[in-house]
Scaffold this motif. Structure first.
Motif, PDB file in Angstrom:
ATOM      1  N   ARG A  36      33.307  82.564  85.153  1.00 28.83           N
ATOM      2  CA  ARG A  36      32.545  81.612  84.350  1.00 28.83           C
ATOM      3  C   ARG A  36      31.431  82.313  83.585  1.00 28.83           C
ATOM      4  N   GLN A  93      32.768  84.202  80.723  1.00 25.77           N
ATOM      5  CA  GLN A  93      33.141  83.356  79.586  1.00 25.77           C
ATOM      6  C   GLN A  93      31.912  82.878  78.838  1.00 25.77           C
ATOM      7  N   LEU A  94      30.849  82.552  79.585  1.00 22.42           N
ATOM      8  CA  LEU A  94      29.622  82.117  78.921  1.00 22.42           C
ATOM      9  C   LEU A  94      29.041  83.245  78.084  1.00 22.42           C
ATOM     10  N   MET A 148      30.714  85.609  76.702  1.00 29.68           N
ATOM     11  CA  MET A 148      31.554  85.743  75.517  1.00 29.68           C
ATOM     12  C   MET A 148      31.189  84.679  74.491  1.00 29.68           C
ATOM     13  N   LEU A 149      30.941  83.462  74.968  1.00 26.64           N
ATOM     14  CA  LEU A 149      30.577  82.391  74.046  1.00 26.64           C
ATOM     15  C   LEU A 149      29.268  82.709  73.347  1.00 26.64           C
ATOM     16  N   MET A 174      29.914  85.171  70.718  1.00 23.62           N
ATOM     17  CA  MET A 174      30.616  84.595  69.579  1.00 23.62           C
ATOM     18  C   MET A 174      29.663  83.783  68.722  1.00 23.62           C
ATOM     19  N   ASP A 192      25.706  80.088  55.477  1.00 18.71           N
ATOM     20  CA  ASP A 192      27.050  79.563  55.381  1.00 18.71           C
ATOM     21  C   ASP A 192      27.451  79.513  53.917  1.00 18.71           C
ATOM     22  N   THR A 216      30.094  78.434  52.471  1.00 19.39           N
ATOM     23  CA  THR A 216      30.709  77.194  51.981  1.00 19.39           C
ATOM     24  C   THR A 216      29.653  76.147  51.706  1.00 19.39           C
ATOM     25  N   ARG A 217      28.642  76.174  52.553  1.00 19.52           N
ATOM     26  CA  ARG A 217      27.567  75.203  52.299  1.00 19.52           C
ATOM     27  C   ARG A 217      26.892  75.526  50.966  1.00 19.52           C
ATOM     28  N   ASN A 230      29.144  74.339  48.224  1.00 20.86           N
ATOM     29  CA  ASN A 230      29.109  72.872  48.099  1.00 20.86           C
ATOM     30  C   ASN A 230      27.834  72.404  47.450  1.00 20.86           C
ATOM     31  N   MET A 266      28.077  72.979  43.846  1.00 29.00           N
ATOM     32  CA  MET A 266      28.956  72.024  43.182  1.00 29.00           C
ATOM     33  C   MET A 266      28.250  70.693  43.000  1.00 29.00           C
ATOM     34  N   ARG A 267      27.535  70.307  44.047  1.00 26.02           N
ATOM     35  CA  ARG A 267      26.809  69.029  43.948  1.00 26.02           C
ATOM     36  C   ARG A 267      25.780  69.092  42.847  1.00 26.02           C
ATOM     37  N   GLU A 310      27.454  68.743  39.574  1.00 28.56           N
ATOM     38  CA  GLU A 310      27.828  67.341  39.322  1.00 28.56           C
ATOM     39  C   GLU A 310      26.628  66.544  38.851  1.00 28.56           C
TER      40      GLU A 310
END
Lengths: 356, 205
Positions: free
Chosen positions: A275, A278-279, A281-282, A285, A293, A295-296, A299, A302-303, A306
């Motif tokens: 456990r 895994q924590l 690793m999280l 990550m 970001d 993509t933000r 976006n 683009m806004r 517009e």
């Protein structure tokens, strides 16, 4: 008394110096044969036989002079070899020796041949000789040349033989296919047994049976040596558990099967440890996620566009307001755009930084 | 049955992270018991420790399934999420800009009753509902609503217009782009849907 001693000492010192500065040229009737790869010089000049007779200081002096002369010649030859400075300007001068030409005699006795096997003895007795067989055989059924054995052999695939006749004297209830399989297995087993027996006989007879993998020959490649090293490490009383590692050996014990089989964690191993792993690793990550970001940013851009388009459309109807609107939009627009452009660049740099 | 290797765990977490983000911690580290992932015949199962100990005593050939199947690894080691994970992922689904949610101790089988306020959702029109349930992607013409600020390739939960969860998907286009594309463009890639319970009845474990 003291003066005489001093003079004697000085004279001795002078003589020594003279000896050192003696000419390095040596006269010989026959030239020496040199094998510089082995640092060997062969002198074929006949020595003065009379002087060598009988032991004595004269003989010793003669031998020493002979040795000194020959060594001088060899060293002169060595100095004529192409040389370079190893390790940069201040390093030692290293000569490049040619390949050795003189064949050194054997160190160990030659290997004994292995004793003949039972079949070989029998064949010799009967005078049976090996008949050279062709690798391909004409298959009448398939009307082509097929192998004698192996893939697509001449007699058809033996595993697909659908008919097995009951021989004349056999029990009709017996399963012929099972019998064929059993007999094949027995043949293979017998062959293997005989092979091992021959090996054992050869070993017992004392012939140098090639236990080659375990003895260094100087011609082994890296993988073979690695295997040998592993065998050597494990050949202790505690099977290599307390054996210190060589400087460049890997820390974890290499798998017994040589890396062919995958080994997994135990099924019900330490669940708490699993456990926490895994924590961890999280956490890794989530940490690596880029702060910006892209993509933000896209976006947002683009806004913005517009909104501008909407404003421009409105402005077309009322030109004055549109001009004002456009003028108002421009600084904001450039600011946002450059901001968006800066972000991808930063993003790329961040990506390069974490990737590199 | 065996635990997942490092690489496999990473793949699974990356996939789950697309849907529930940092809330994977809540799956791994639960207050009410130790839960773990196990791999059996290329399928990833999520089960409690107690169940694991019981399952360990079953021979490998006879073992069909254990716990909840989250998905399976394909032959090329890609992780495919299955609809059986919906019960676990829907309540923990990724939060947009909202406040942090309190972790649910045990997600119930009616995820829509416990759906948090903000998550990346996609609503599908009744006409293309059936198409999605048959395993097709969602086209722009079938898109009803979509959460604002959905990024591209964001994991989303697909709902019908009546707020019934239908399954999972991956947003093919961001919300902004969705407005601009033509009606036949794919907007949500199909990942898993509840129709699988009927279609793949015999293979779903």
């Amino acid at each position: 008394m003291a003066a005489v001693r001093v003079e004697a000492v000085l004279a001795a010192a002078e003589e020594q110096e003279a000896e050192k500065r003696r000419s390095i040229t040596v006269e010989k009737e026959l030239e020496l044969e040199y094998d510089l790869g082995n640092l060997l010089a062969v002198d074929r000049n006949p020595p003065p036989a009379a002087a060598l007779r009988g032991a004595g200081p004269r003989r010793e002096a003669l031998l020493q002079a002979l040795a000194r002369d020959n060594t001088q010649l060899l060293v002169s030859q060595l100095w004529e070899l192409p040389a370079e400075r190893a390790g940069g300007a201040g390093g030692p001068l290293v000569a490049q020796l040619p390949e050795p030409t003189f064949r050194l005699p054997r160190e160990k006795p030659p290997p004994k041949p292995r004793p003949p096997t039972r079949w070989e003895q029998f064949a010799r007795l009967k005078g049976i000789r090996r008949k050279k067989k062709t690798s391909l055989v004409w298959d009448e059924q398939a009307k082509e040349w097929r192998r004698r054995w192996g893939y697509r052999r001449a007699g058809g695939d033996p595993s697909r033989a659908w008919l097995a006749e009951v021989p004349a004297g056999a029990d009709p209830e017996e399963d012929q296919f099972a019998r064929l399989r059993r007999e094949k297995r027995e043949r293979v087993a017998r062959n293997e047994l005989n092979r091992l027996r021959n090996l054992a006989r050869a070993h017992r007879a004392g012939s140098t049976v090639p236990a080659a993998p375990l003895h260094p020959t100087g011609h082994q490649d890296r993988d073979e040596l690695r295997r040998v090293a592993r065998v050597a490490r494990v050949s202790t009383a505690s099977l290599g558990r307390f054996q210190p590692r060589l400087p460049k050996e890997p820390a974890e014990p290499p798998s017994r099967s040589g890396g062919k089989k995958r080994r997994f964690e135990p099924l019900l191993g330490n669940l708490a440890a699993e456990r926490s792993r895994q924590l961890e690793m999280l956490r890794d990550m989530s940490r690596k996620k880029p702060v910006l970001d892209i993509t933000r940013a896209v976006n947002k851009q683009m806004r913005q566009e517009e909104a501008e388009a909407a404003a421009a459309n409105k402005g077309k109807k009322q030109s004055k307001r549109g001009k004002r609107g456009r003028r108002q939009q421009r600084p904001g627009r450039s600011g946002k755009k450059s901001g968006a452009r800066r972000q991808p660049q930063q993003q790329k740099a961040a990506g390069g930084g974490t990737g590199g | 049955m065996r635990p997942l290797t490092e690489a496999e765990t990473r793949t699974v977490f990356e996939k789950l992270g697309k849907y529930i983000g940092e809330n994977i911690q809540l799956l791994v580290d639960r207050p009410d018991g130790t839960y773990c992932f196990r791999l059996h015949r290329d399928r990833v199962y999520y089960l409690s420790e107690k169940l694991l100990k019981l399952a360990a005593s079953v021979p490998r050939e006879s073992l069909v399934a254990l716990g909840t199947c989250f998905g399976k690894f394909t032959k090329s080691q890609k992780f495919r999420l299955r609809v059986t994970a919906l019960d676990f992922l829907a309540p923990y689904a990724k939060v947009g800009h909202g406040p942090e949610l309190a972790p649910l101790p045990r997600p119930l089988t009616a995820p829509h009753g416990y759906a948090p306020l903000l998550q990346y959702k996609v609503w599908v029109k009744p006409g293309s509902e059936q198409s999605f349930l048959y395993g097709n992607h969602v086209l722009k013409s079938g898109l009803g609503r979509i959460t604002e600020n959905t990024a591209q390739y964001q994991g989303v939960v697909v709902y019908s217009m009546a707020d019934v969860p239908l399954g999972f998907g991956v947003a093919a286009k961001s919300t902004q782009e969705c407005r601009k594309v033509d009606p036949l463009a794919i907007v949500v890639f199909h990942q898993a849907d509840v129709g699988e319970y009927v279609r793949n009845e015999d293979t779903l474990t």
